[in-house]
Design a protein around this motif. Structure first.
Motif, PDB file in Angstrom:
ATOM      1  N   MET A 180       0.816  -1.235  -0.118  1.00  0.00           N
ATOM      2  CA  MET A 180       0.022   0.321  -0.110  1.00  0.00           C
ATOM      3  C   MET A 180       1.271   1.324  -0.084  1.00  0.00           C
ATOM      4  N   ASP A 181       0.656   1.764  -0.724  1.00  0.00           N
ATOM      5  CA  ASP A 181       1.596   3.227  -0.736  1.00  0.00           C
ATOM      6  C   ASP A 181       1.150   4.139   0.190  1.00  0.00           C
ATOM      7  N   LEU A 182       1.520   5.510   0.538  1.00  0.00           N
ATOM      8  CA  LEU A 182       1.038   5.799   1.399  1.00  0.00           C
ATOM      9  C   LEU A 182       1.934   8.027   1.264  1.00  0.00           C
ATOM     10  N   THR A 183       0.708   8.414   1.773  1.00  0.00           N
ATOM     11  CA  THR A 183       1.205   9.466   2.647  1.00  0.00           C
ATOM     12  C   THR A 183       2.547   9.794   3.456  1.00  0.00           C
ATOM     13  N   LEU A 184       3.202  11.157   3.667  1.00  0.00           N
ATOM     14  CA  LEU A 184       4.574  10.586   4.764  1.00  0.00           C
ATOM     15  C   LEU A 184       3.235  11.104   6.011  1.00  0.00           C
ATOM     16  N   THR A 185       2.138  11.279   5.717  1.00  0.00           N
ATOM     17  CA  THR A 185       0.972  11.977   7.394  1.00  0.00           C
ATOM     18  C   THR A 185       0.661  10.755   7.250  1.00  0.00           C
ATOM     19  N   ASP A 228       5.696  -3.904   4.730  1.00  0.00           N
ATOM     20  CA  ASP A 228       4.981  -4.104   3.431  1.00  0.00           C
ATOM     21  C   ASP A 228       4.478  -3.148   2.738  1.00  0.00           C
ATOM     22  N   HIS A 229       4.365  -1.476   3.538  1.00  0.00           N
ATOM     23  CA  HIS A 229       3.371  -1.101   2.349  1.00  0.00           C
ATOM     24  C   HIS A 229       4.933  -0.398   1.875  1.00  0.00           C
ATOM     25  N   THR A 230       4.723   1.339   0.864  1.00  0.00           N
ATOM     26  CA  THR A 230       5.816   1.719   0.176  1.00  0.00           C
ATOM     27  C   THR A 230       4.571   3.244   0.685  1.00  0.00           C
ATOM     28  N   LEU A 231       6.483   4.098   0.737  1.00  0.00           N
ATOM     29  CA  LEU A 231       6.107   5.866   1.284  1.00  0.00           C
ATOM     30  C   LEU A 231       6.152   6.482  -0.241  1.00  0.00           C
ATOM     31  N   TYR A 232       5.555   7.006  -1.161  1.00  0.00           N
ATOM     32  CA  TYR A 232       5.705   7.904  -2.520  1.00  0.00           C
ATOM     33  C   TYR A 232       6.543   6.916  -3.174  1.00  0.00           C
ATOM     34  N   GLY A 233       5.814   5.661  -3.773  1.00  0.00           N
ATOM     35  CA  GLY A 233       6.466   4.140  -4.645  1.00  0.00           C
ATOM     36  C   GLY A 233       7.675   3.942  -3.626  1.00  0.00           C
ATOM     37  N   ALA A 234       8.210   3.861  -2.808  1.00  0.00           N
ATOM     38  CA  ALA A 234       9.659   3.585  -2.115  1.00  0.00           C
ATOM     39  C   ALA A 234       9.384   2.216  -1.166  1.00  0.00           C
ATOM     40  N   PRO A 235       9.772   1.166  -0.779  1.00  0.00           N
ATOM     41  CA  PRO A 235       9.473   0.125   0.181  1.00  0.00           C
ATOM     42  C   PRO A 235      10.523   1.190   1.330  1.00  0.00           C
ATOM     43  N   VAL A 236       9.415   0.944   2.430  1.00  0.00           N
ATOM     44  CA  VAL A 236       9.038   1.854   3.489  1.00  0.00           C
ATOM     45  C   VAL A 236      11.107   0.891   4.057  1.00  0.00           C
ATOM     46  N   LEU A 237      11.258  -0.778   3.870  1.00  0.00           N
ATOM     47  CA  LEU A 237      12.209  -1.268   4.657  1.00  0.00           C
ATOM     48  C   LEU A 237      13.163  -0.762   4.163  1.00  0.00           C
ATOM     49  N   ALA A 270      10.314   4.319  -7.201  1.00  0.00           N
ATOM     50  CA  ALA A 270      11.819   5.272  -6.602  1.00  0.00           C
ATOM     51  C   ALA A 270      13.146   4.535  -6.014  1.00  0.00           C
ATOM     52  N   ALA A 271      12.684   3.596  -5.645  1.00  0.00           N
ATOM     53  CA  ALA A 271      13.399   2.409  -4.754  1.00  0.00           C
ATOM     54  C   ALA A 271      14.312   1.259  -5.639  1.00  0.00           C
ATOM     55  N   ASN A 272      13.581   0.792  -6.707  1.00  0.00           N
ATOM     56  CA  ASN A 272      14.796   0.377  -7.673  1.00  0.00           C
ATOM     57  C   ASN A 272      15.789   1.454  -7.982  1.00  0.00           C
ATOM     58  N   GLN A 273      14.503   2.629  -7.966  1.00  0.00           N
ATOM     59  CA  GLN A 273      16.104   3.410  -9.276  1.00  0.00           C
ATOM     60  C   GLN A 273      17.370   4.388  -8.269  1.00  0.00           C
ATOM     61  N   ILE A 274      16.674   4.159  -6.458  1.00  0.00           N
ATOM     62  CA  ILE A 274      18.143   4.304  -5.704  1.00  0.00           C
ATOM     63  C   ILE A 274      18.747   2.803  -5.113  1.00  0.00           C
ATOM     64  N   VAL A 275      18.412   2.114  -5.493  1.00  0.00           N
ATOM     65  CA  VAL A 275      19.172   1.285  -4.936  1.00  0.00           C
ATOM     66  C   VAL A 275      20.086   0.798  -6.644  1.00  0.00           C
ATOM     67  N   GLY A 276      19.732   1.160  -7.243  1.00  0.00           N
ATOM     68  CA  GLY A 276      20.596   0.457  -9.114  1.00  0.00           C
ATOM     69  C   GLY A 276      21.288   1.317  -9.108  1.00  0.00           C
ATOM     70  N   LEU A 277      21.127   3.176  -8.697  1.00  0.00           N
ATOM     71  CA  LEU A 277      21.737   4.449  -8.668  1.00  0.00           C
ATOM     72  C   LEU A 277      22.979   4.339  -8.049  1.00  0.00           C
ATOM     73  N   ALA A 278      22.522   3.248  -6.592  1.00  0.00           N
ATOM     74  CA  ALA A 278      23.652   3.788  -5.725  1.00  0.00           C
ATOM     75  C   ALA A 278      25.363   2.583  -5.637  1.00  0.00           C
ATOM     76  N   SER A 279      24.152   1.369  -5.764  1.00  0.00           N
ATOM     77  CA  SER A 279      25.109   0.238  -5.774  1.00  0.00           C
ATOM     78  C   SER A 279      25.888  -0.151  -6.457  1.00  0.00           C
ATOM     79  N   LEU A 280      25.909   0.150  -8.132  1.00  0.00           N
ATOM     80  CA  LEU A 280      26.857   0.369  -9.189  1.00  0.00           C
ATOM     81  C   LEU A 280      28.148   1.434  -9.163  1.00  0.00           C
ATOM     82  N   PRO A 281      28.034   2.658  -9.464  1.00  0.00           N
ATOM     83  CA  PRO A 281      28.828   3.274  -8.874  1.00  0.00           C
ATOM     84  C   PRO A 281      29.555   3.066  -7.450  1.00  0.00           C
TER      85      PRO A 281
END
Length: 170
Positions: free
Chosen positions: A1-6, A20-29, A103-114
């Motif tokens: 379930m996608d949530l807002t910050l509040t 199990d939730h996402t925050l603006y498309g990024a997994p909270v985990l 967004a999390a996929n992009q963050i992880v992908g952009l952070a890991s390889l560089p």
């Protein structure tokens, strides 16, 4: 379930797990893990403040001797091999939902390889001959009063944002 910050804070405050939730498309985990890293980086500034620029400069001068060089013959290659390996493993372990590029996929992908490329480059660049100069330069940089002030100004929000993200994922 996608949530807002509040919504996320309201659910967290009520005692629900948000892994199990996402925050603006990024997994909270993953946001929690990023929060741990931000808090760690902010904590490193405290450690550097405790060490002090004088000790850092003295340490850099000490490792210029042959006695201290064995450390760098061990640590630099180990870091150059270990950090990319761990970041690539982290990238491979994360299994995004089918057909999504959140967004999390992009963050992880952009952070890991560089990170892997940068650590290999740094491991190569920080050879036994260059390391003392870099440590001494960083010590002198820390000795500047404006730099220390800016470091604290940046570290405080990083710590609070990182702590909040980590708390949200717990």
């Amino acid at each position: 379930m996608d949530l807002t910050l509040t919504d996320a804070w309201a659910l967290w405050w009520s005692g629900q797990q948000l892994t199990d939730h996402t925050l603006y498309g990024a997994p909270v985990l993953w946001l929690g893990r990023a929060g741990k890293m931000l808090a760690f980086l902010a904590g490193c500034t405290i450690v550097l403040d405790i060490i002090g620029s004088e000790r850092l400069i003295a340490w850099g001068e000490q490792i210029q001797t042959s006695k201290g060089k064995w450390i760098w013959w061990t640590l630099v290659p180990l870091g150059a091999l270990l950090v990319p390996w761990v970041s690539v493993l982290a990238f491979r372990r994360w299994d995004p939902p089918e057909g999504t590029l959140g967004a999390a996929n992009q963050i992880v992908g952009l952070a890991s390889l560089p990170t892997a490329i940068a650590s290999l480059t740094l491991g190569t660049a920080l050879t036994v001959e260059k390391t003392p100069a870099v440590v001494i330069w960083f010590g002198r940089l820390l000795a500047r009063p404006r730099f220390e002030w800016w470091l604290r100004v940046v570290a405080a929000p990083l710590f609070f944002v990182g702590f909040a993200l980590d708390y949200l994922a717990s």
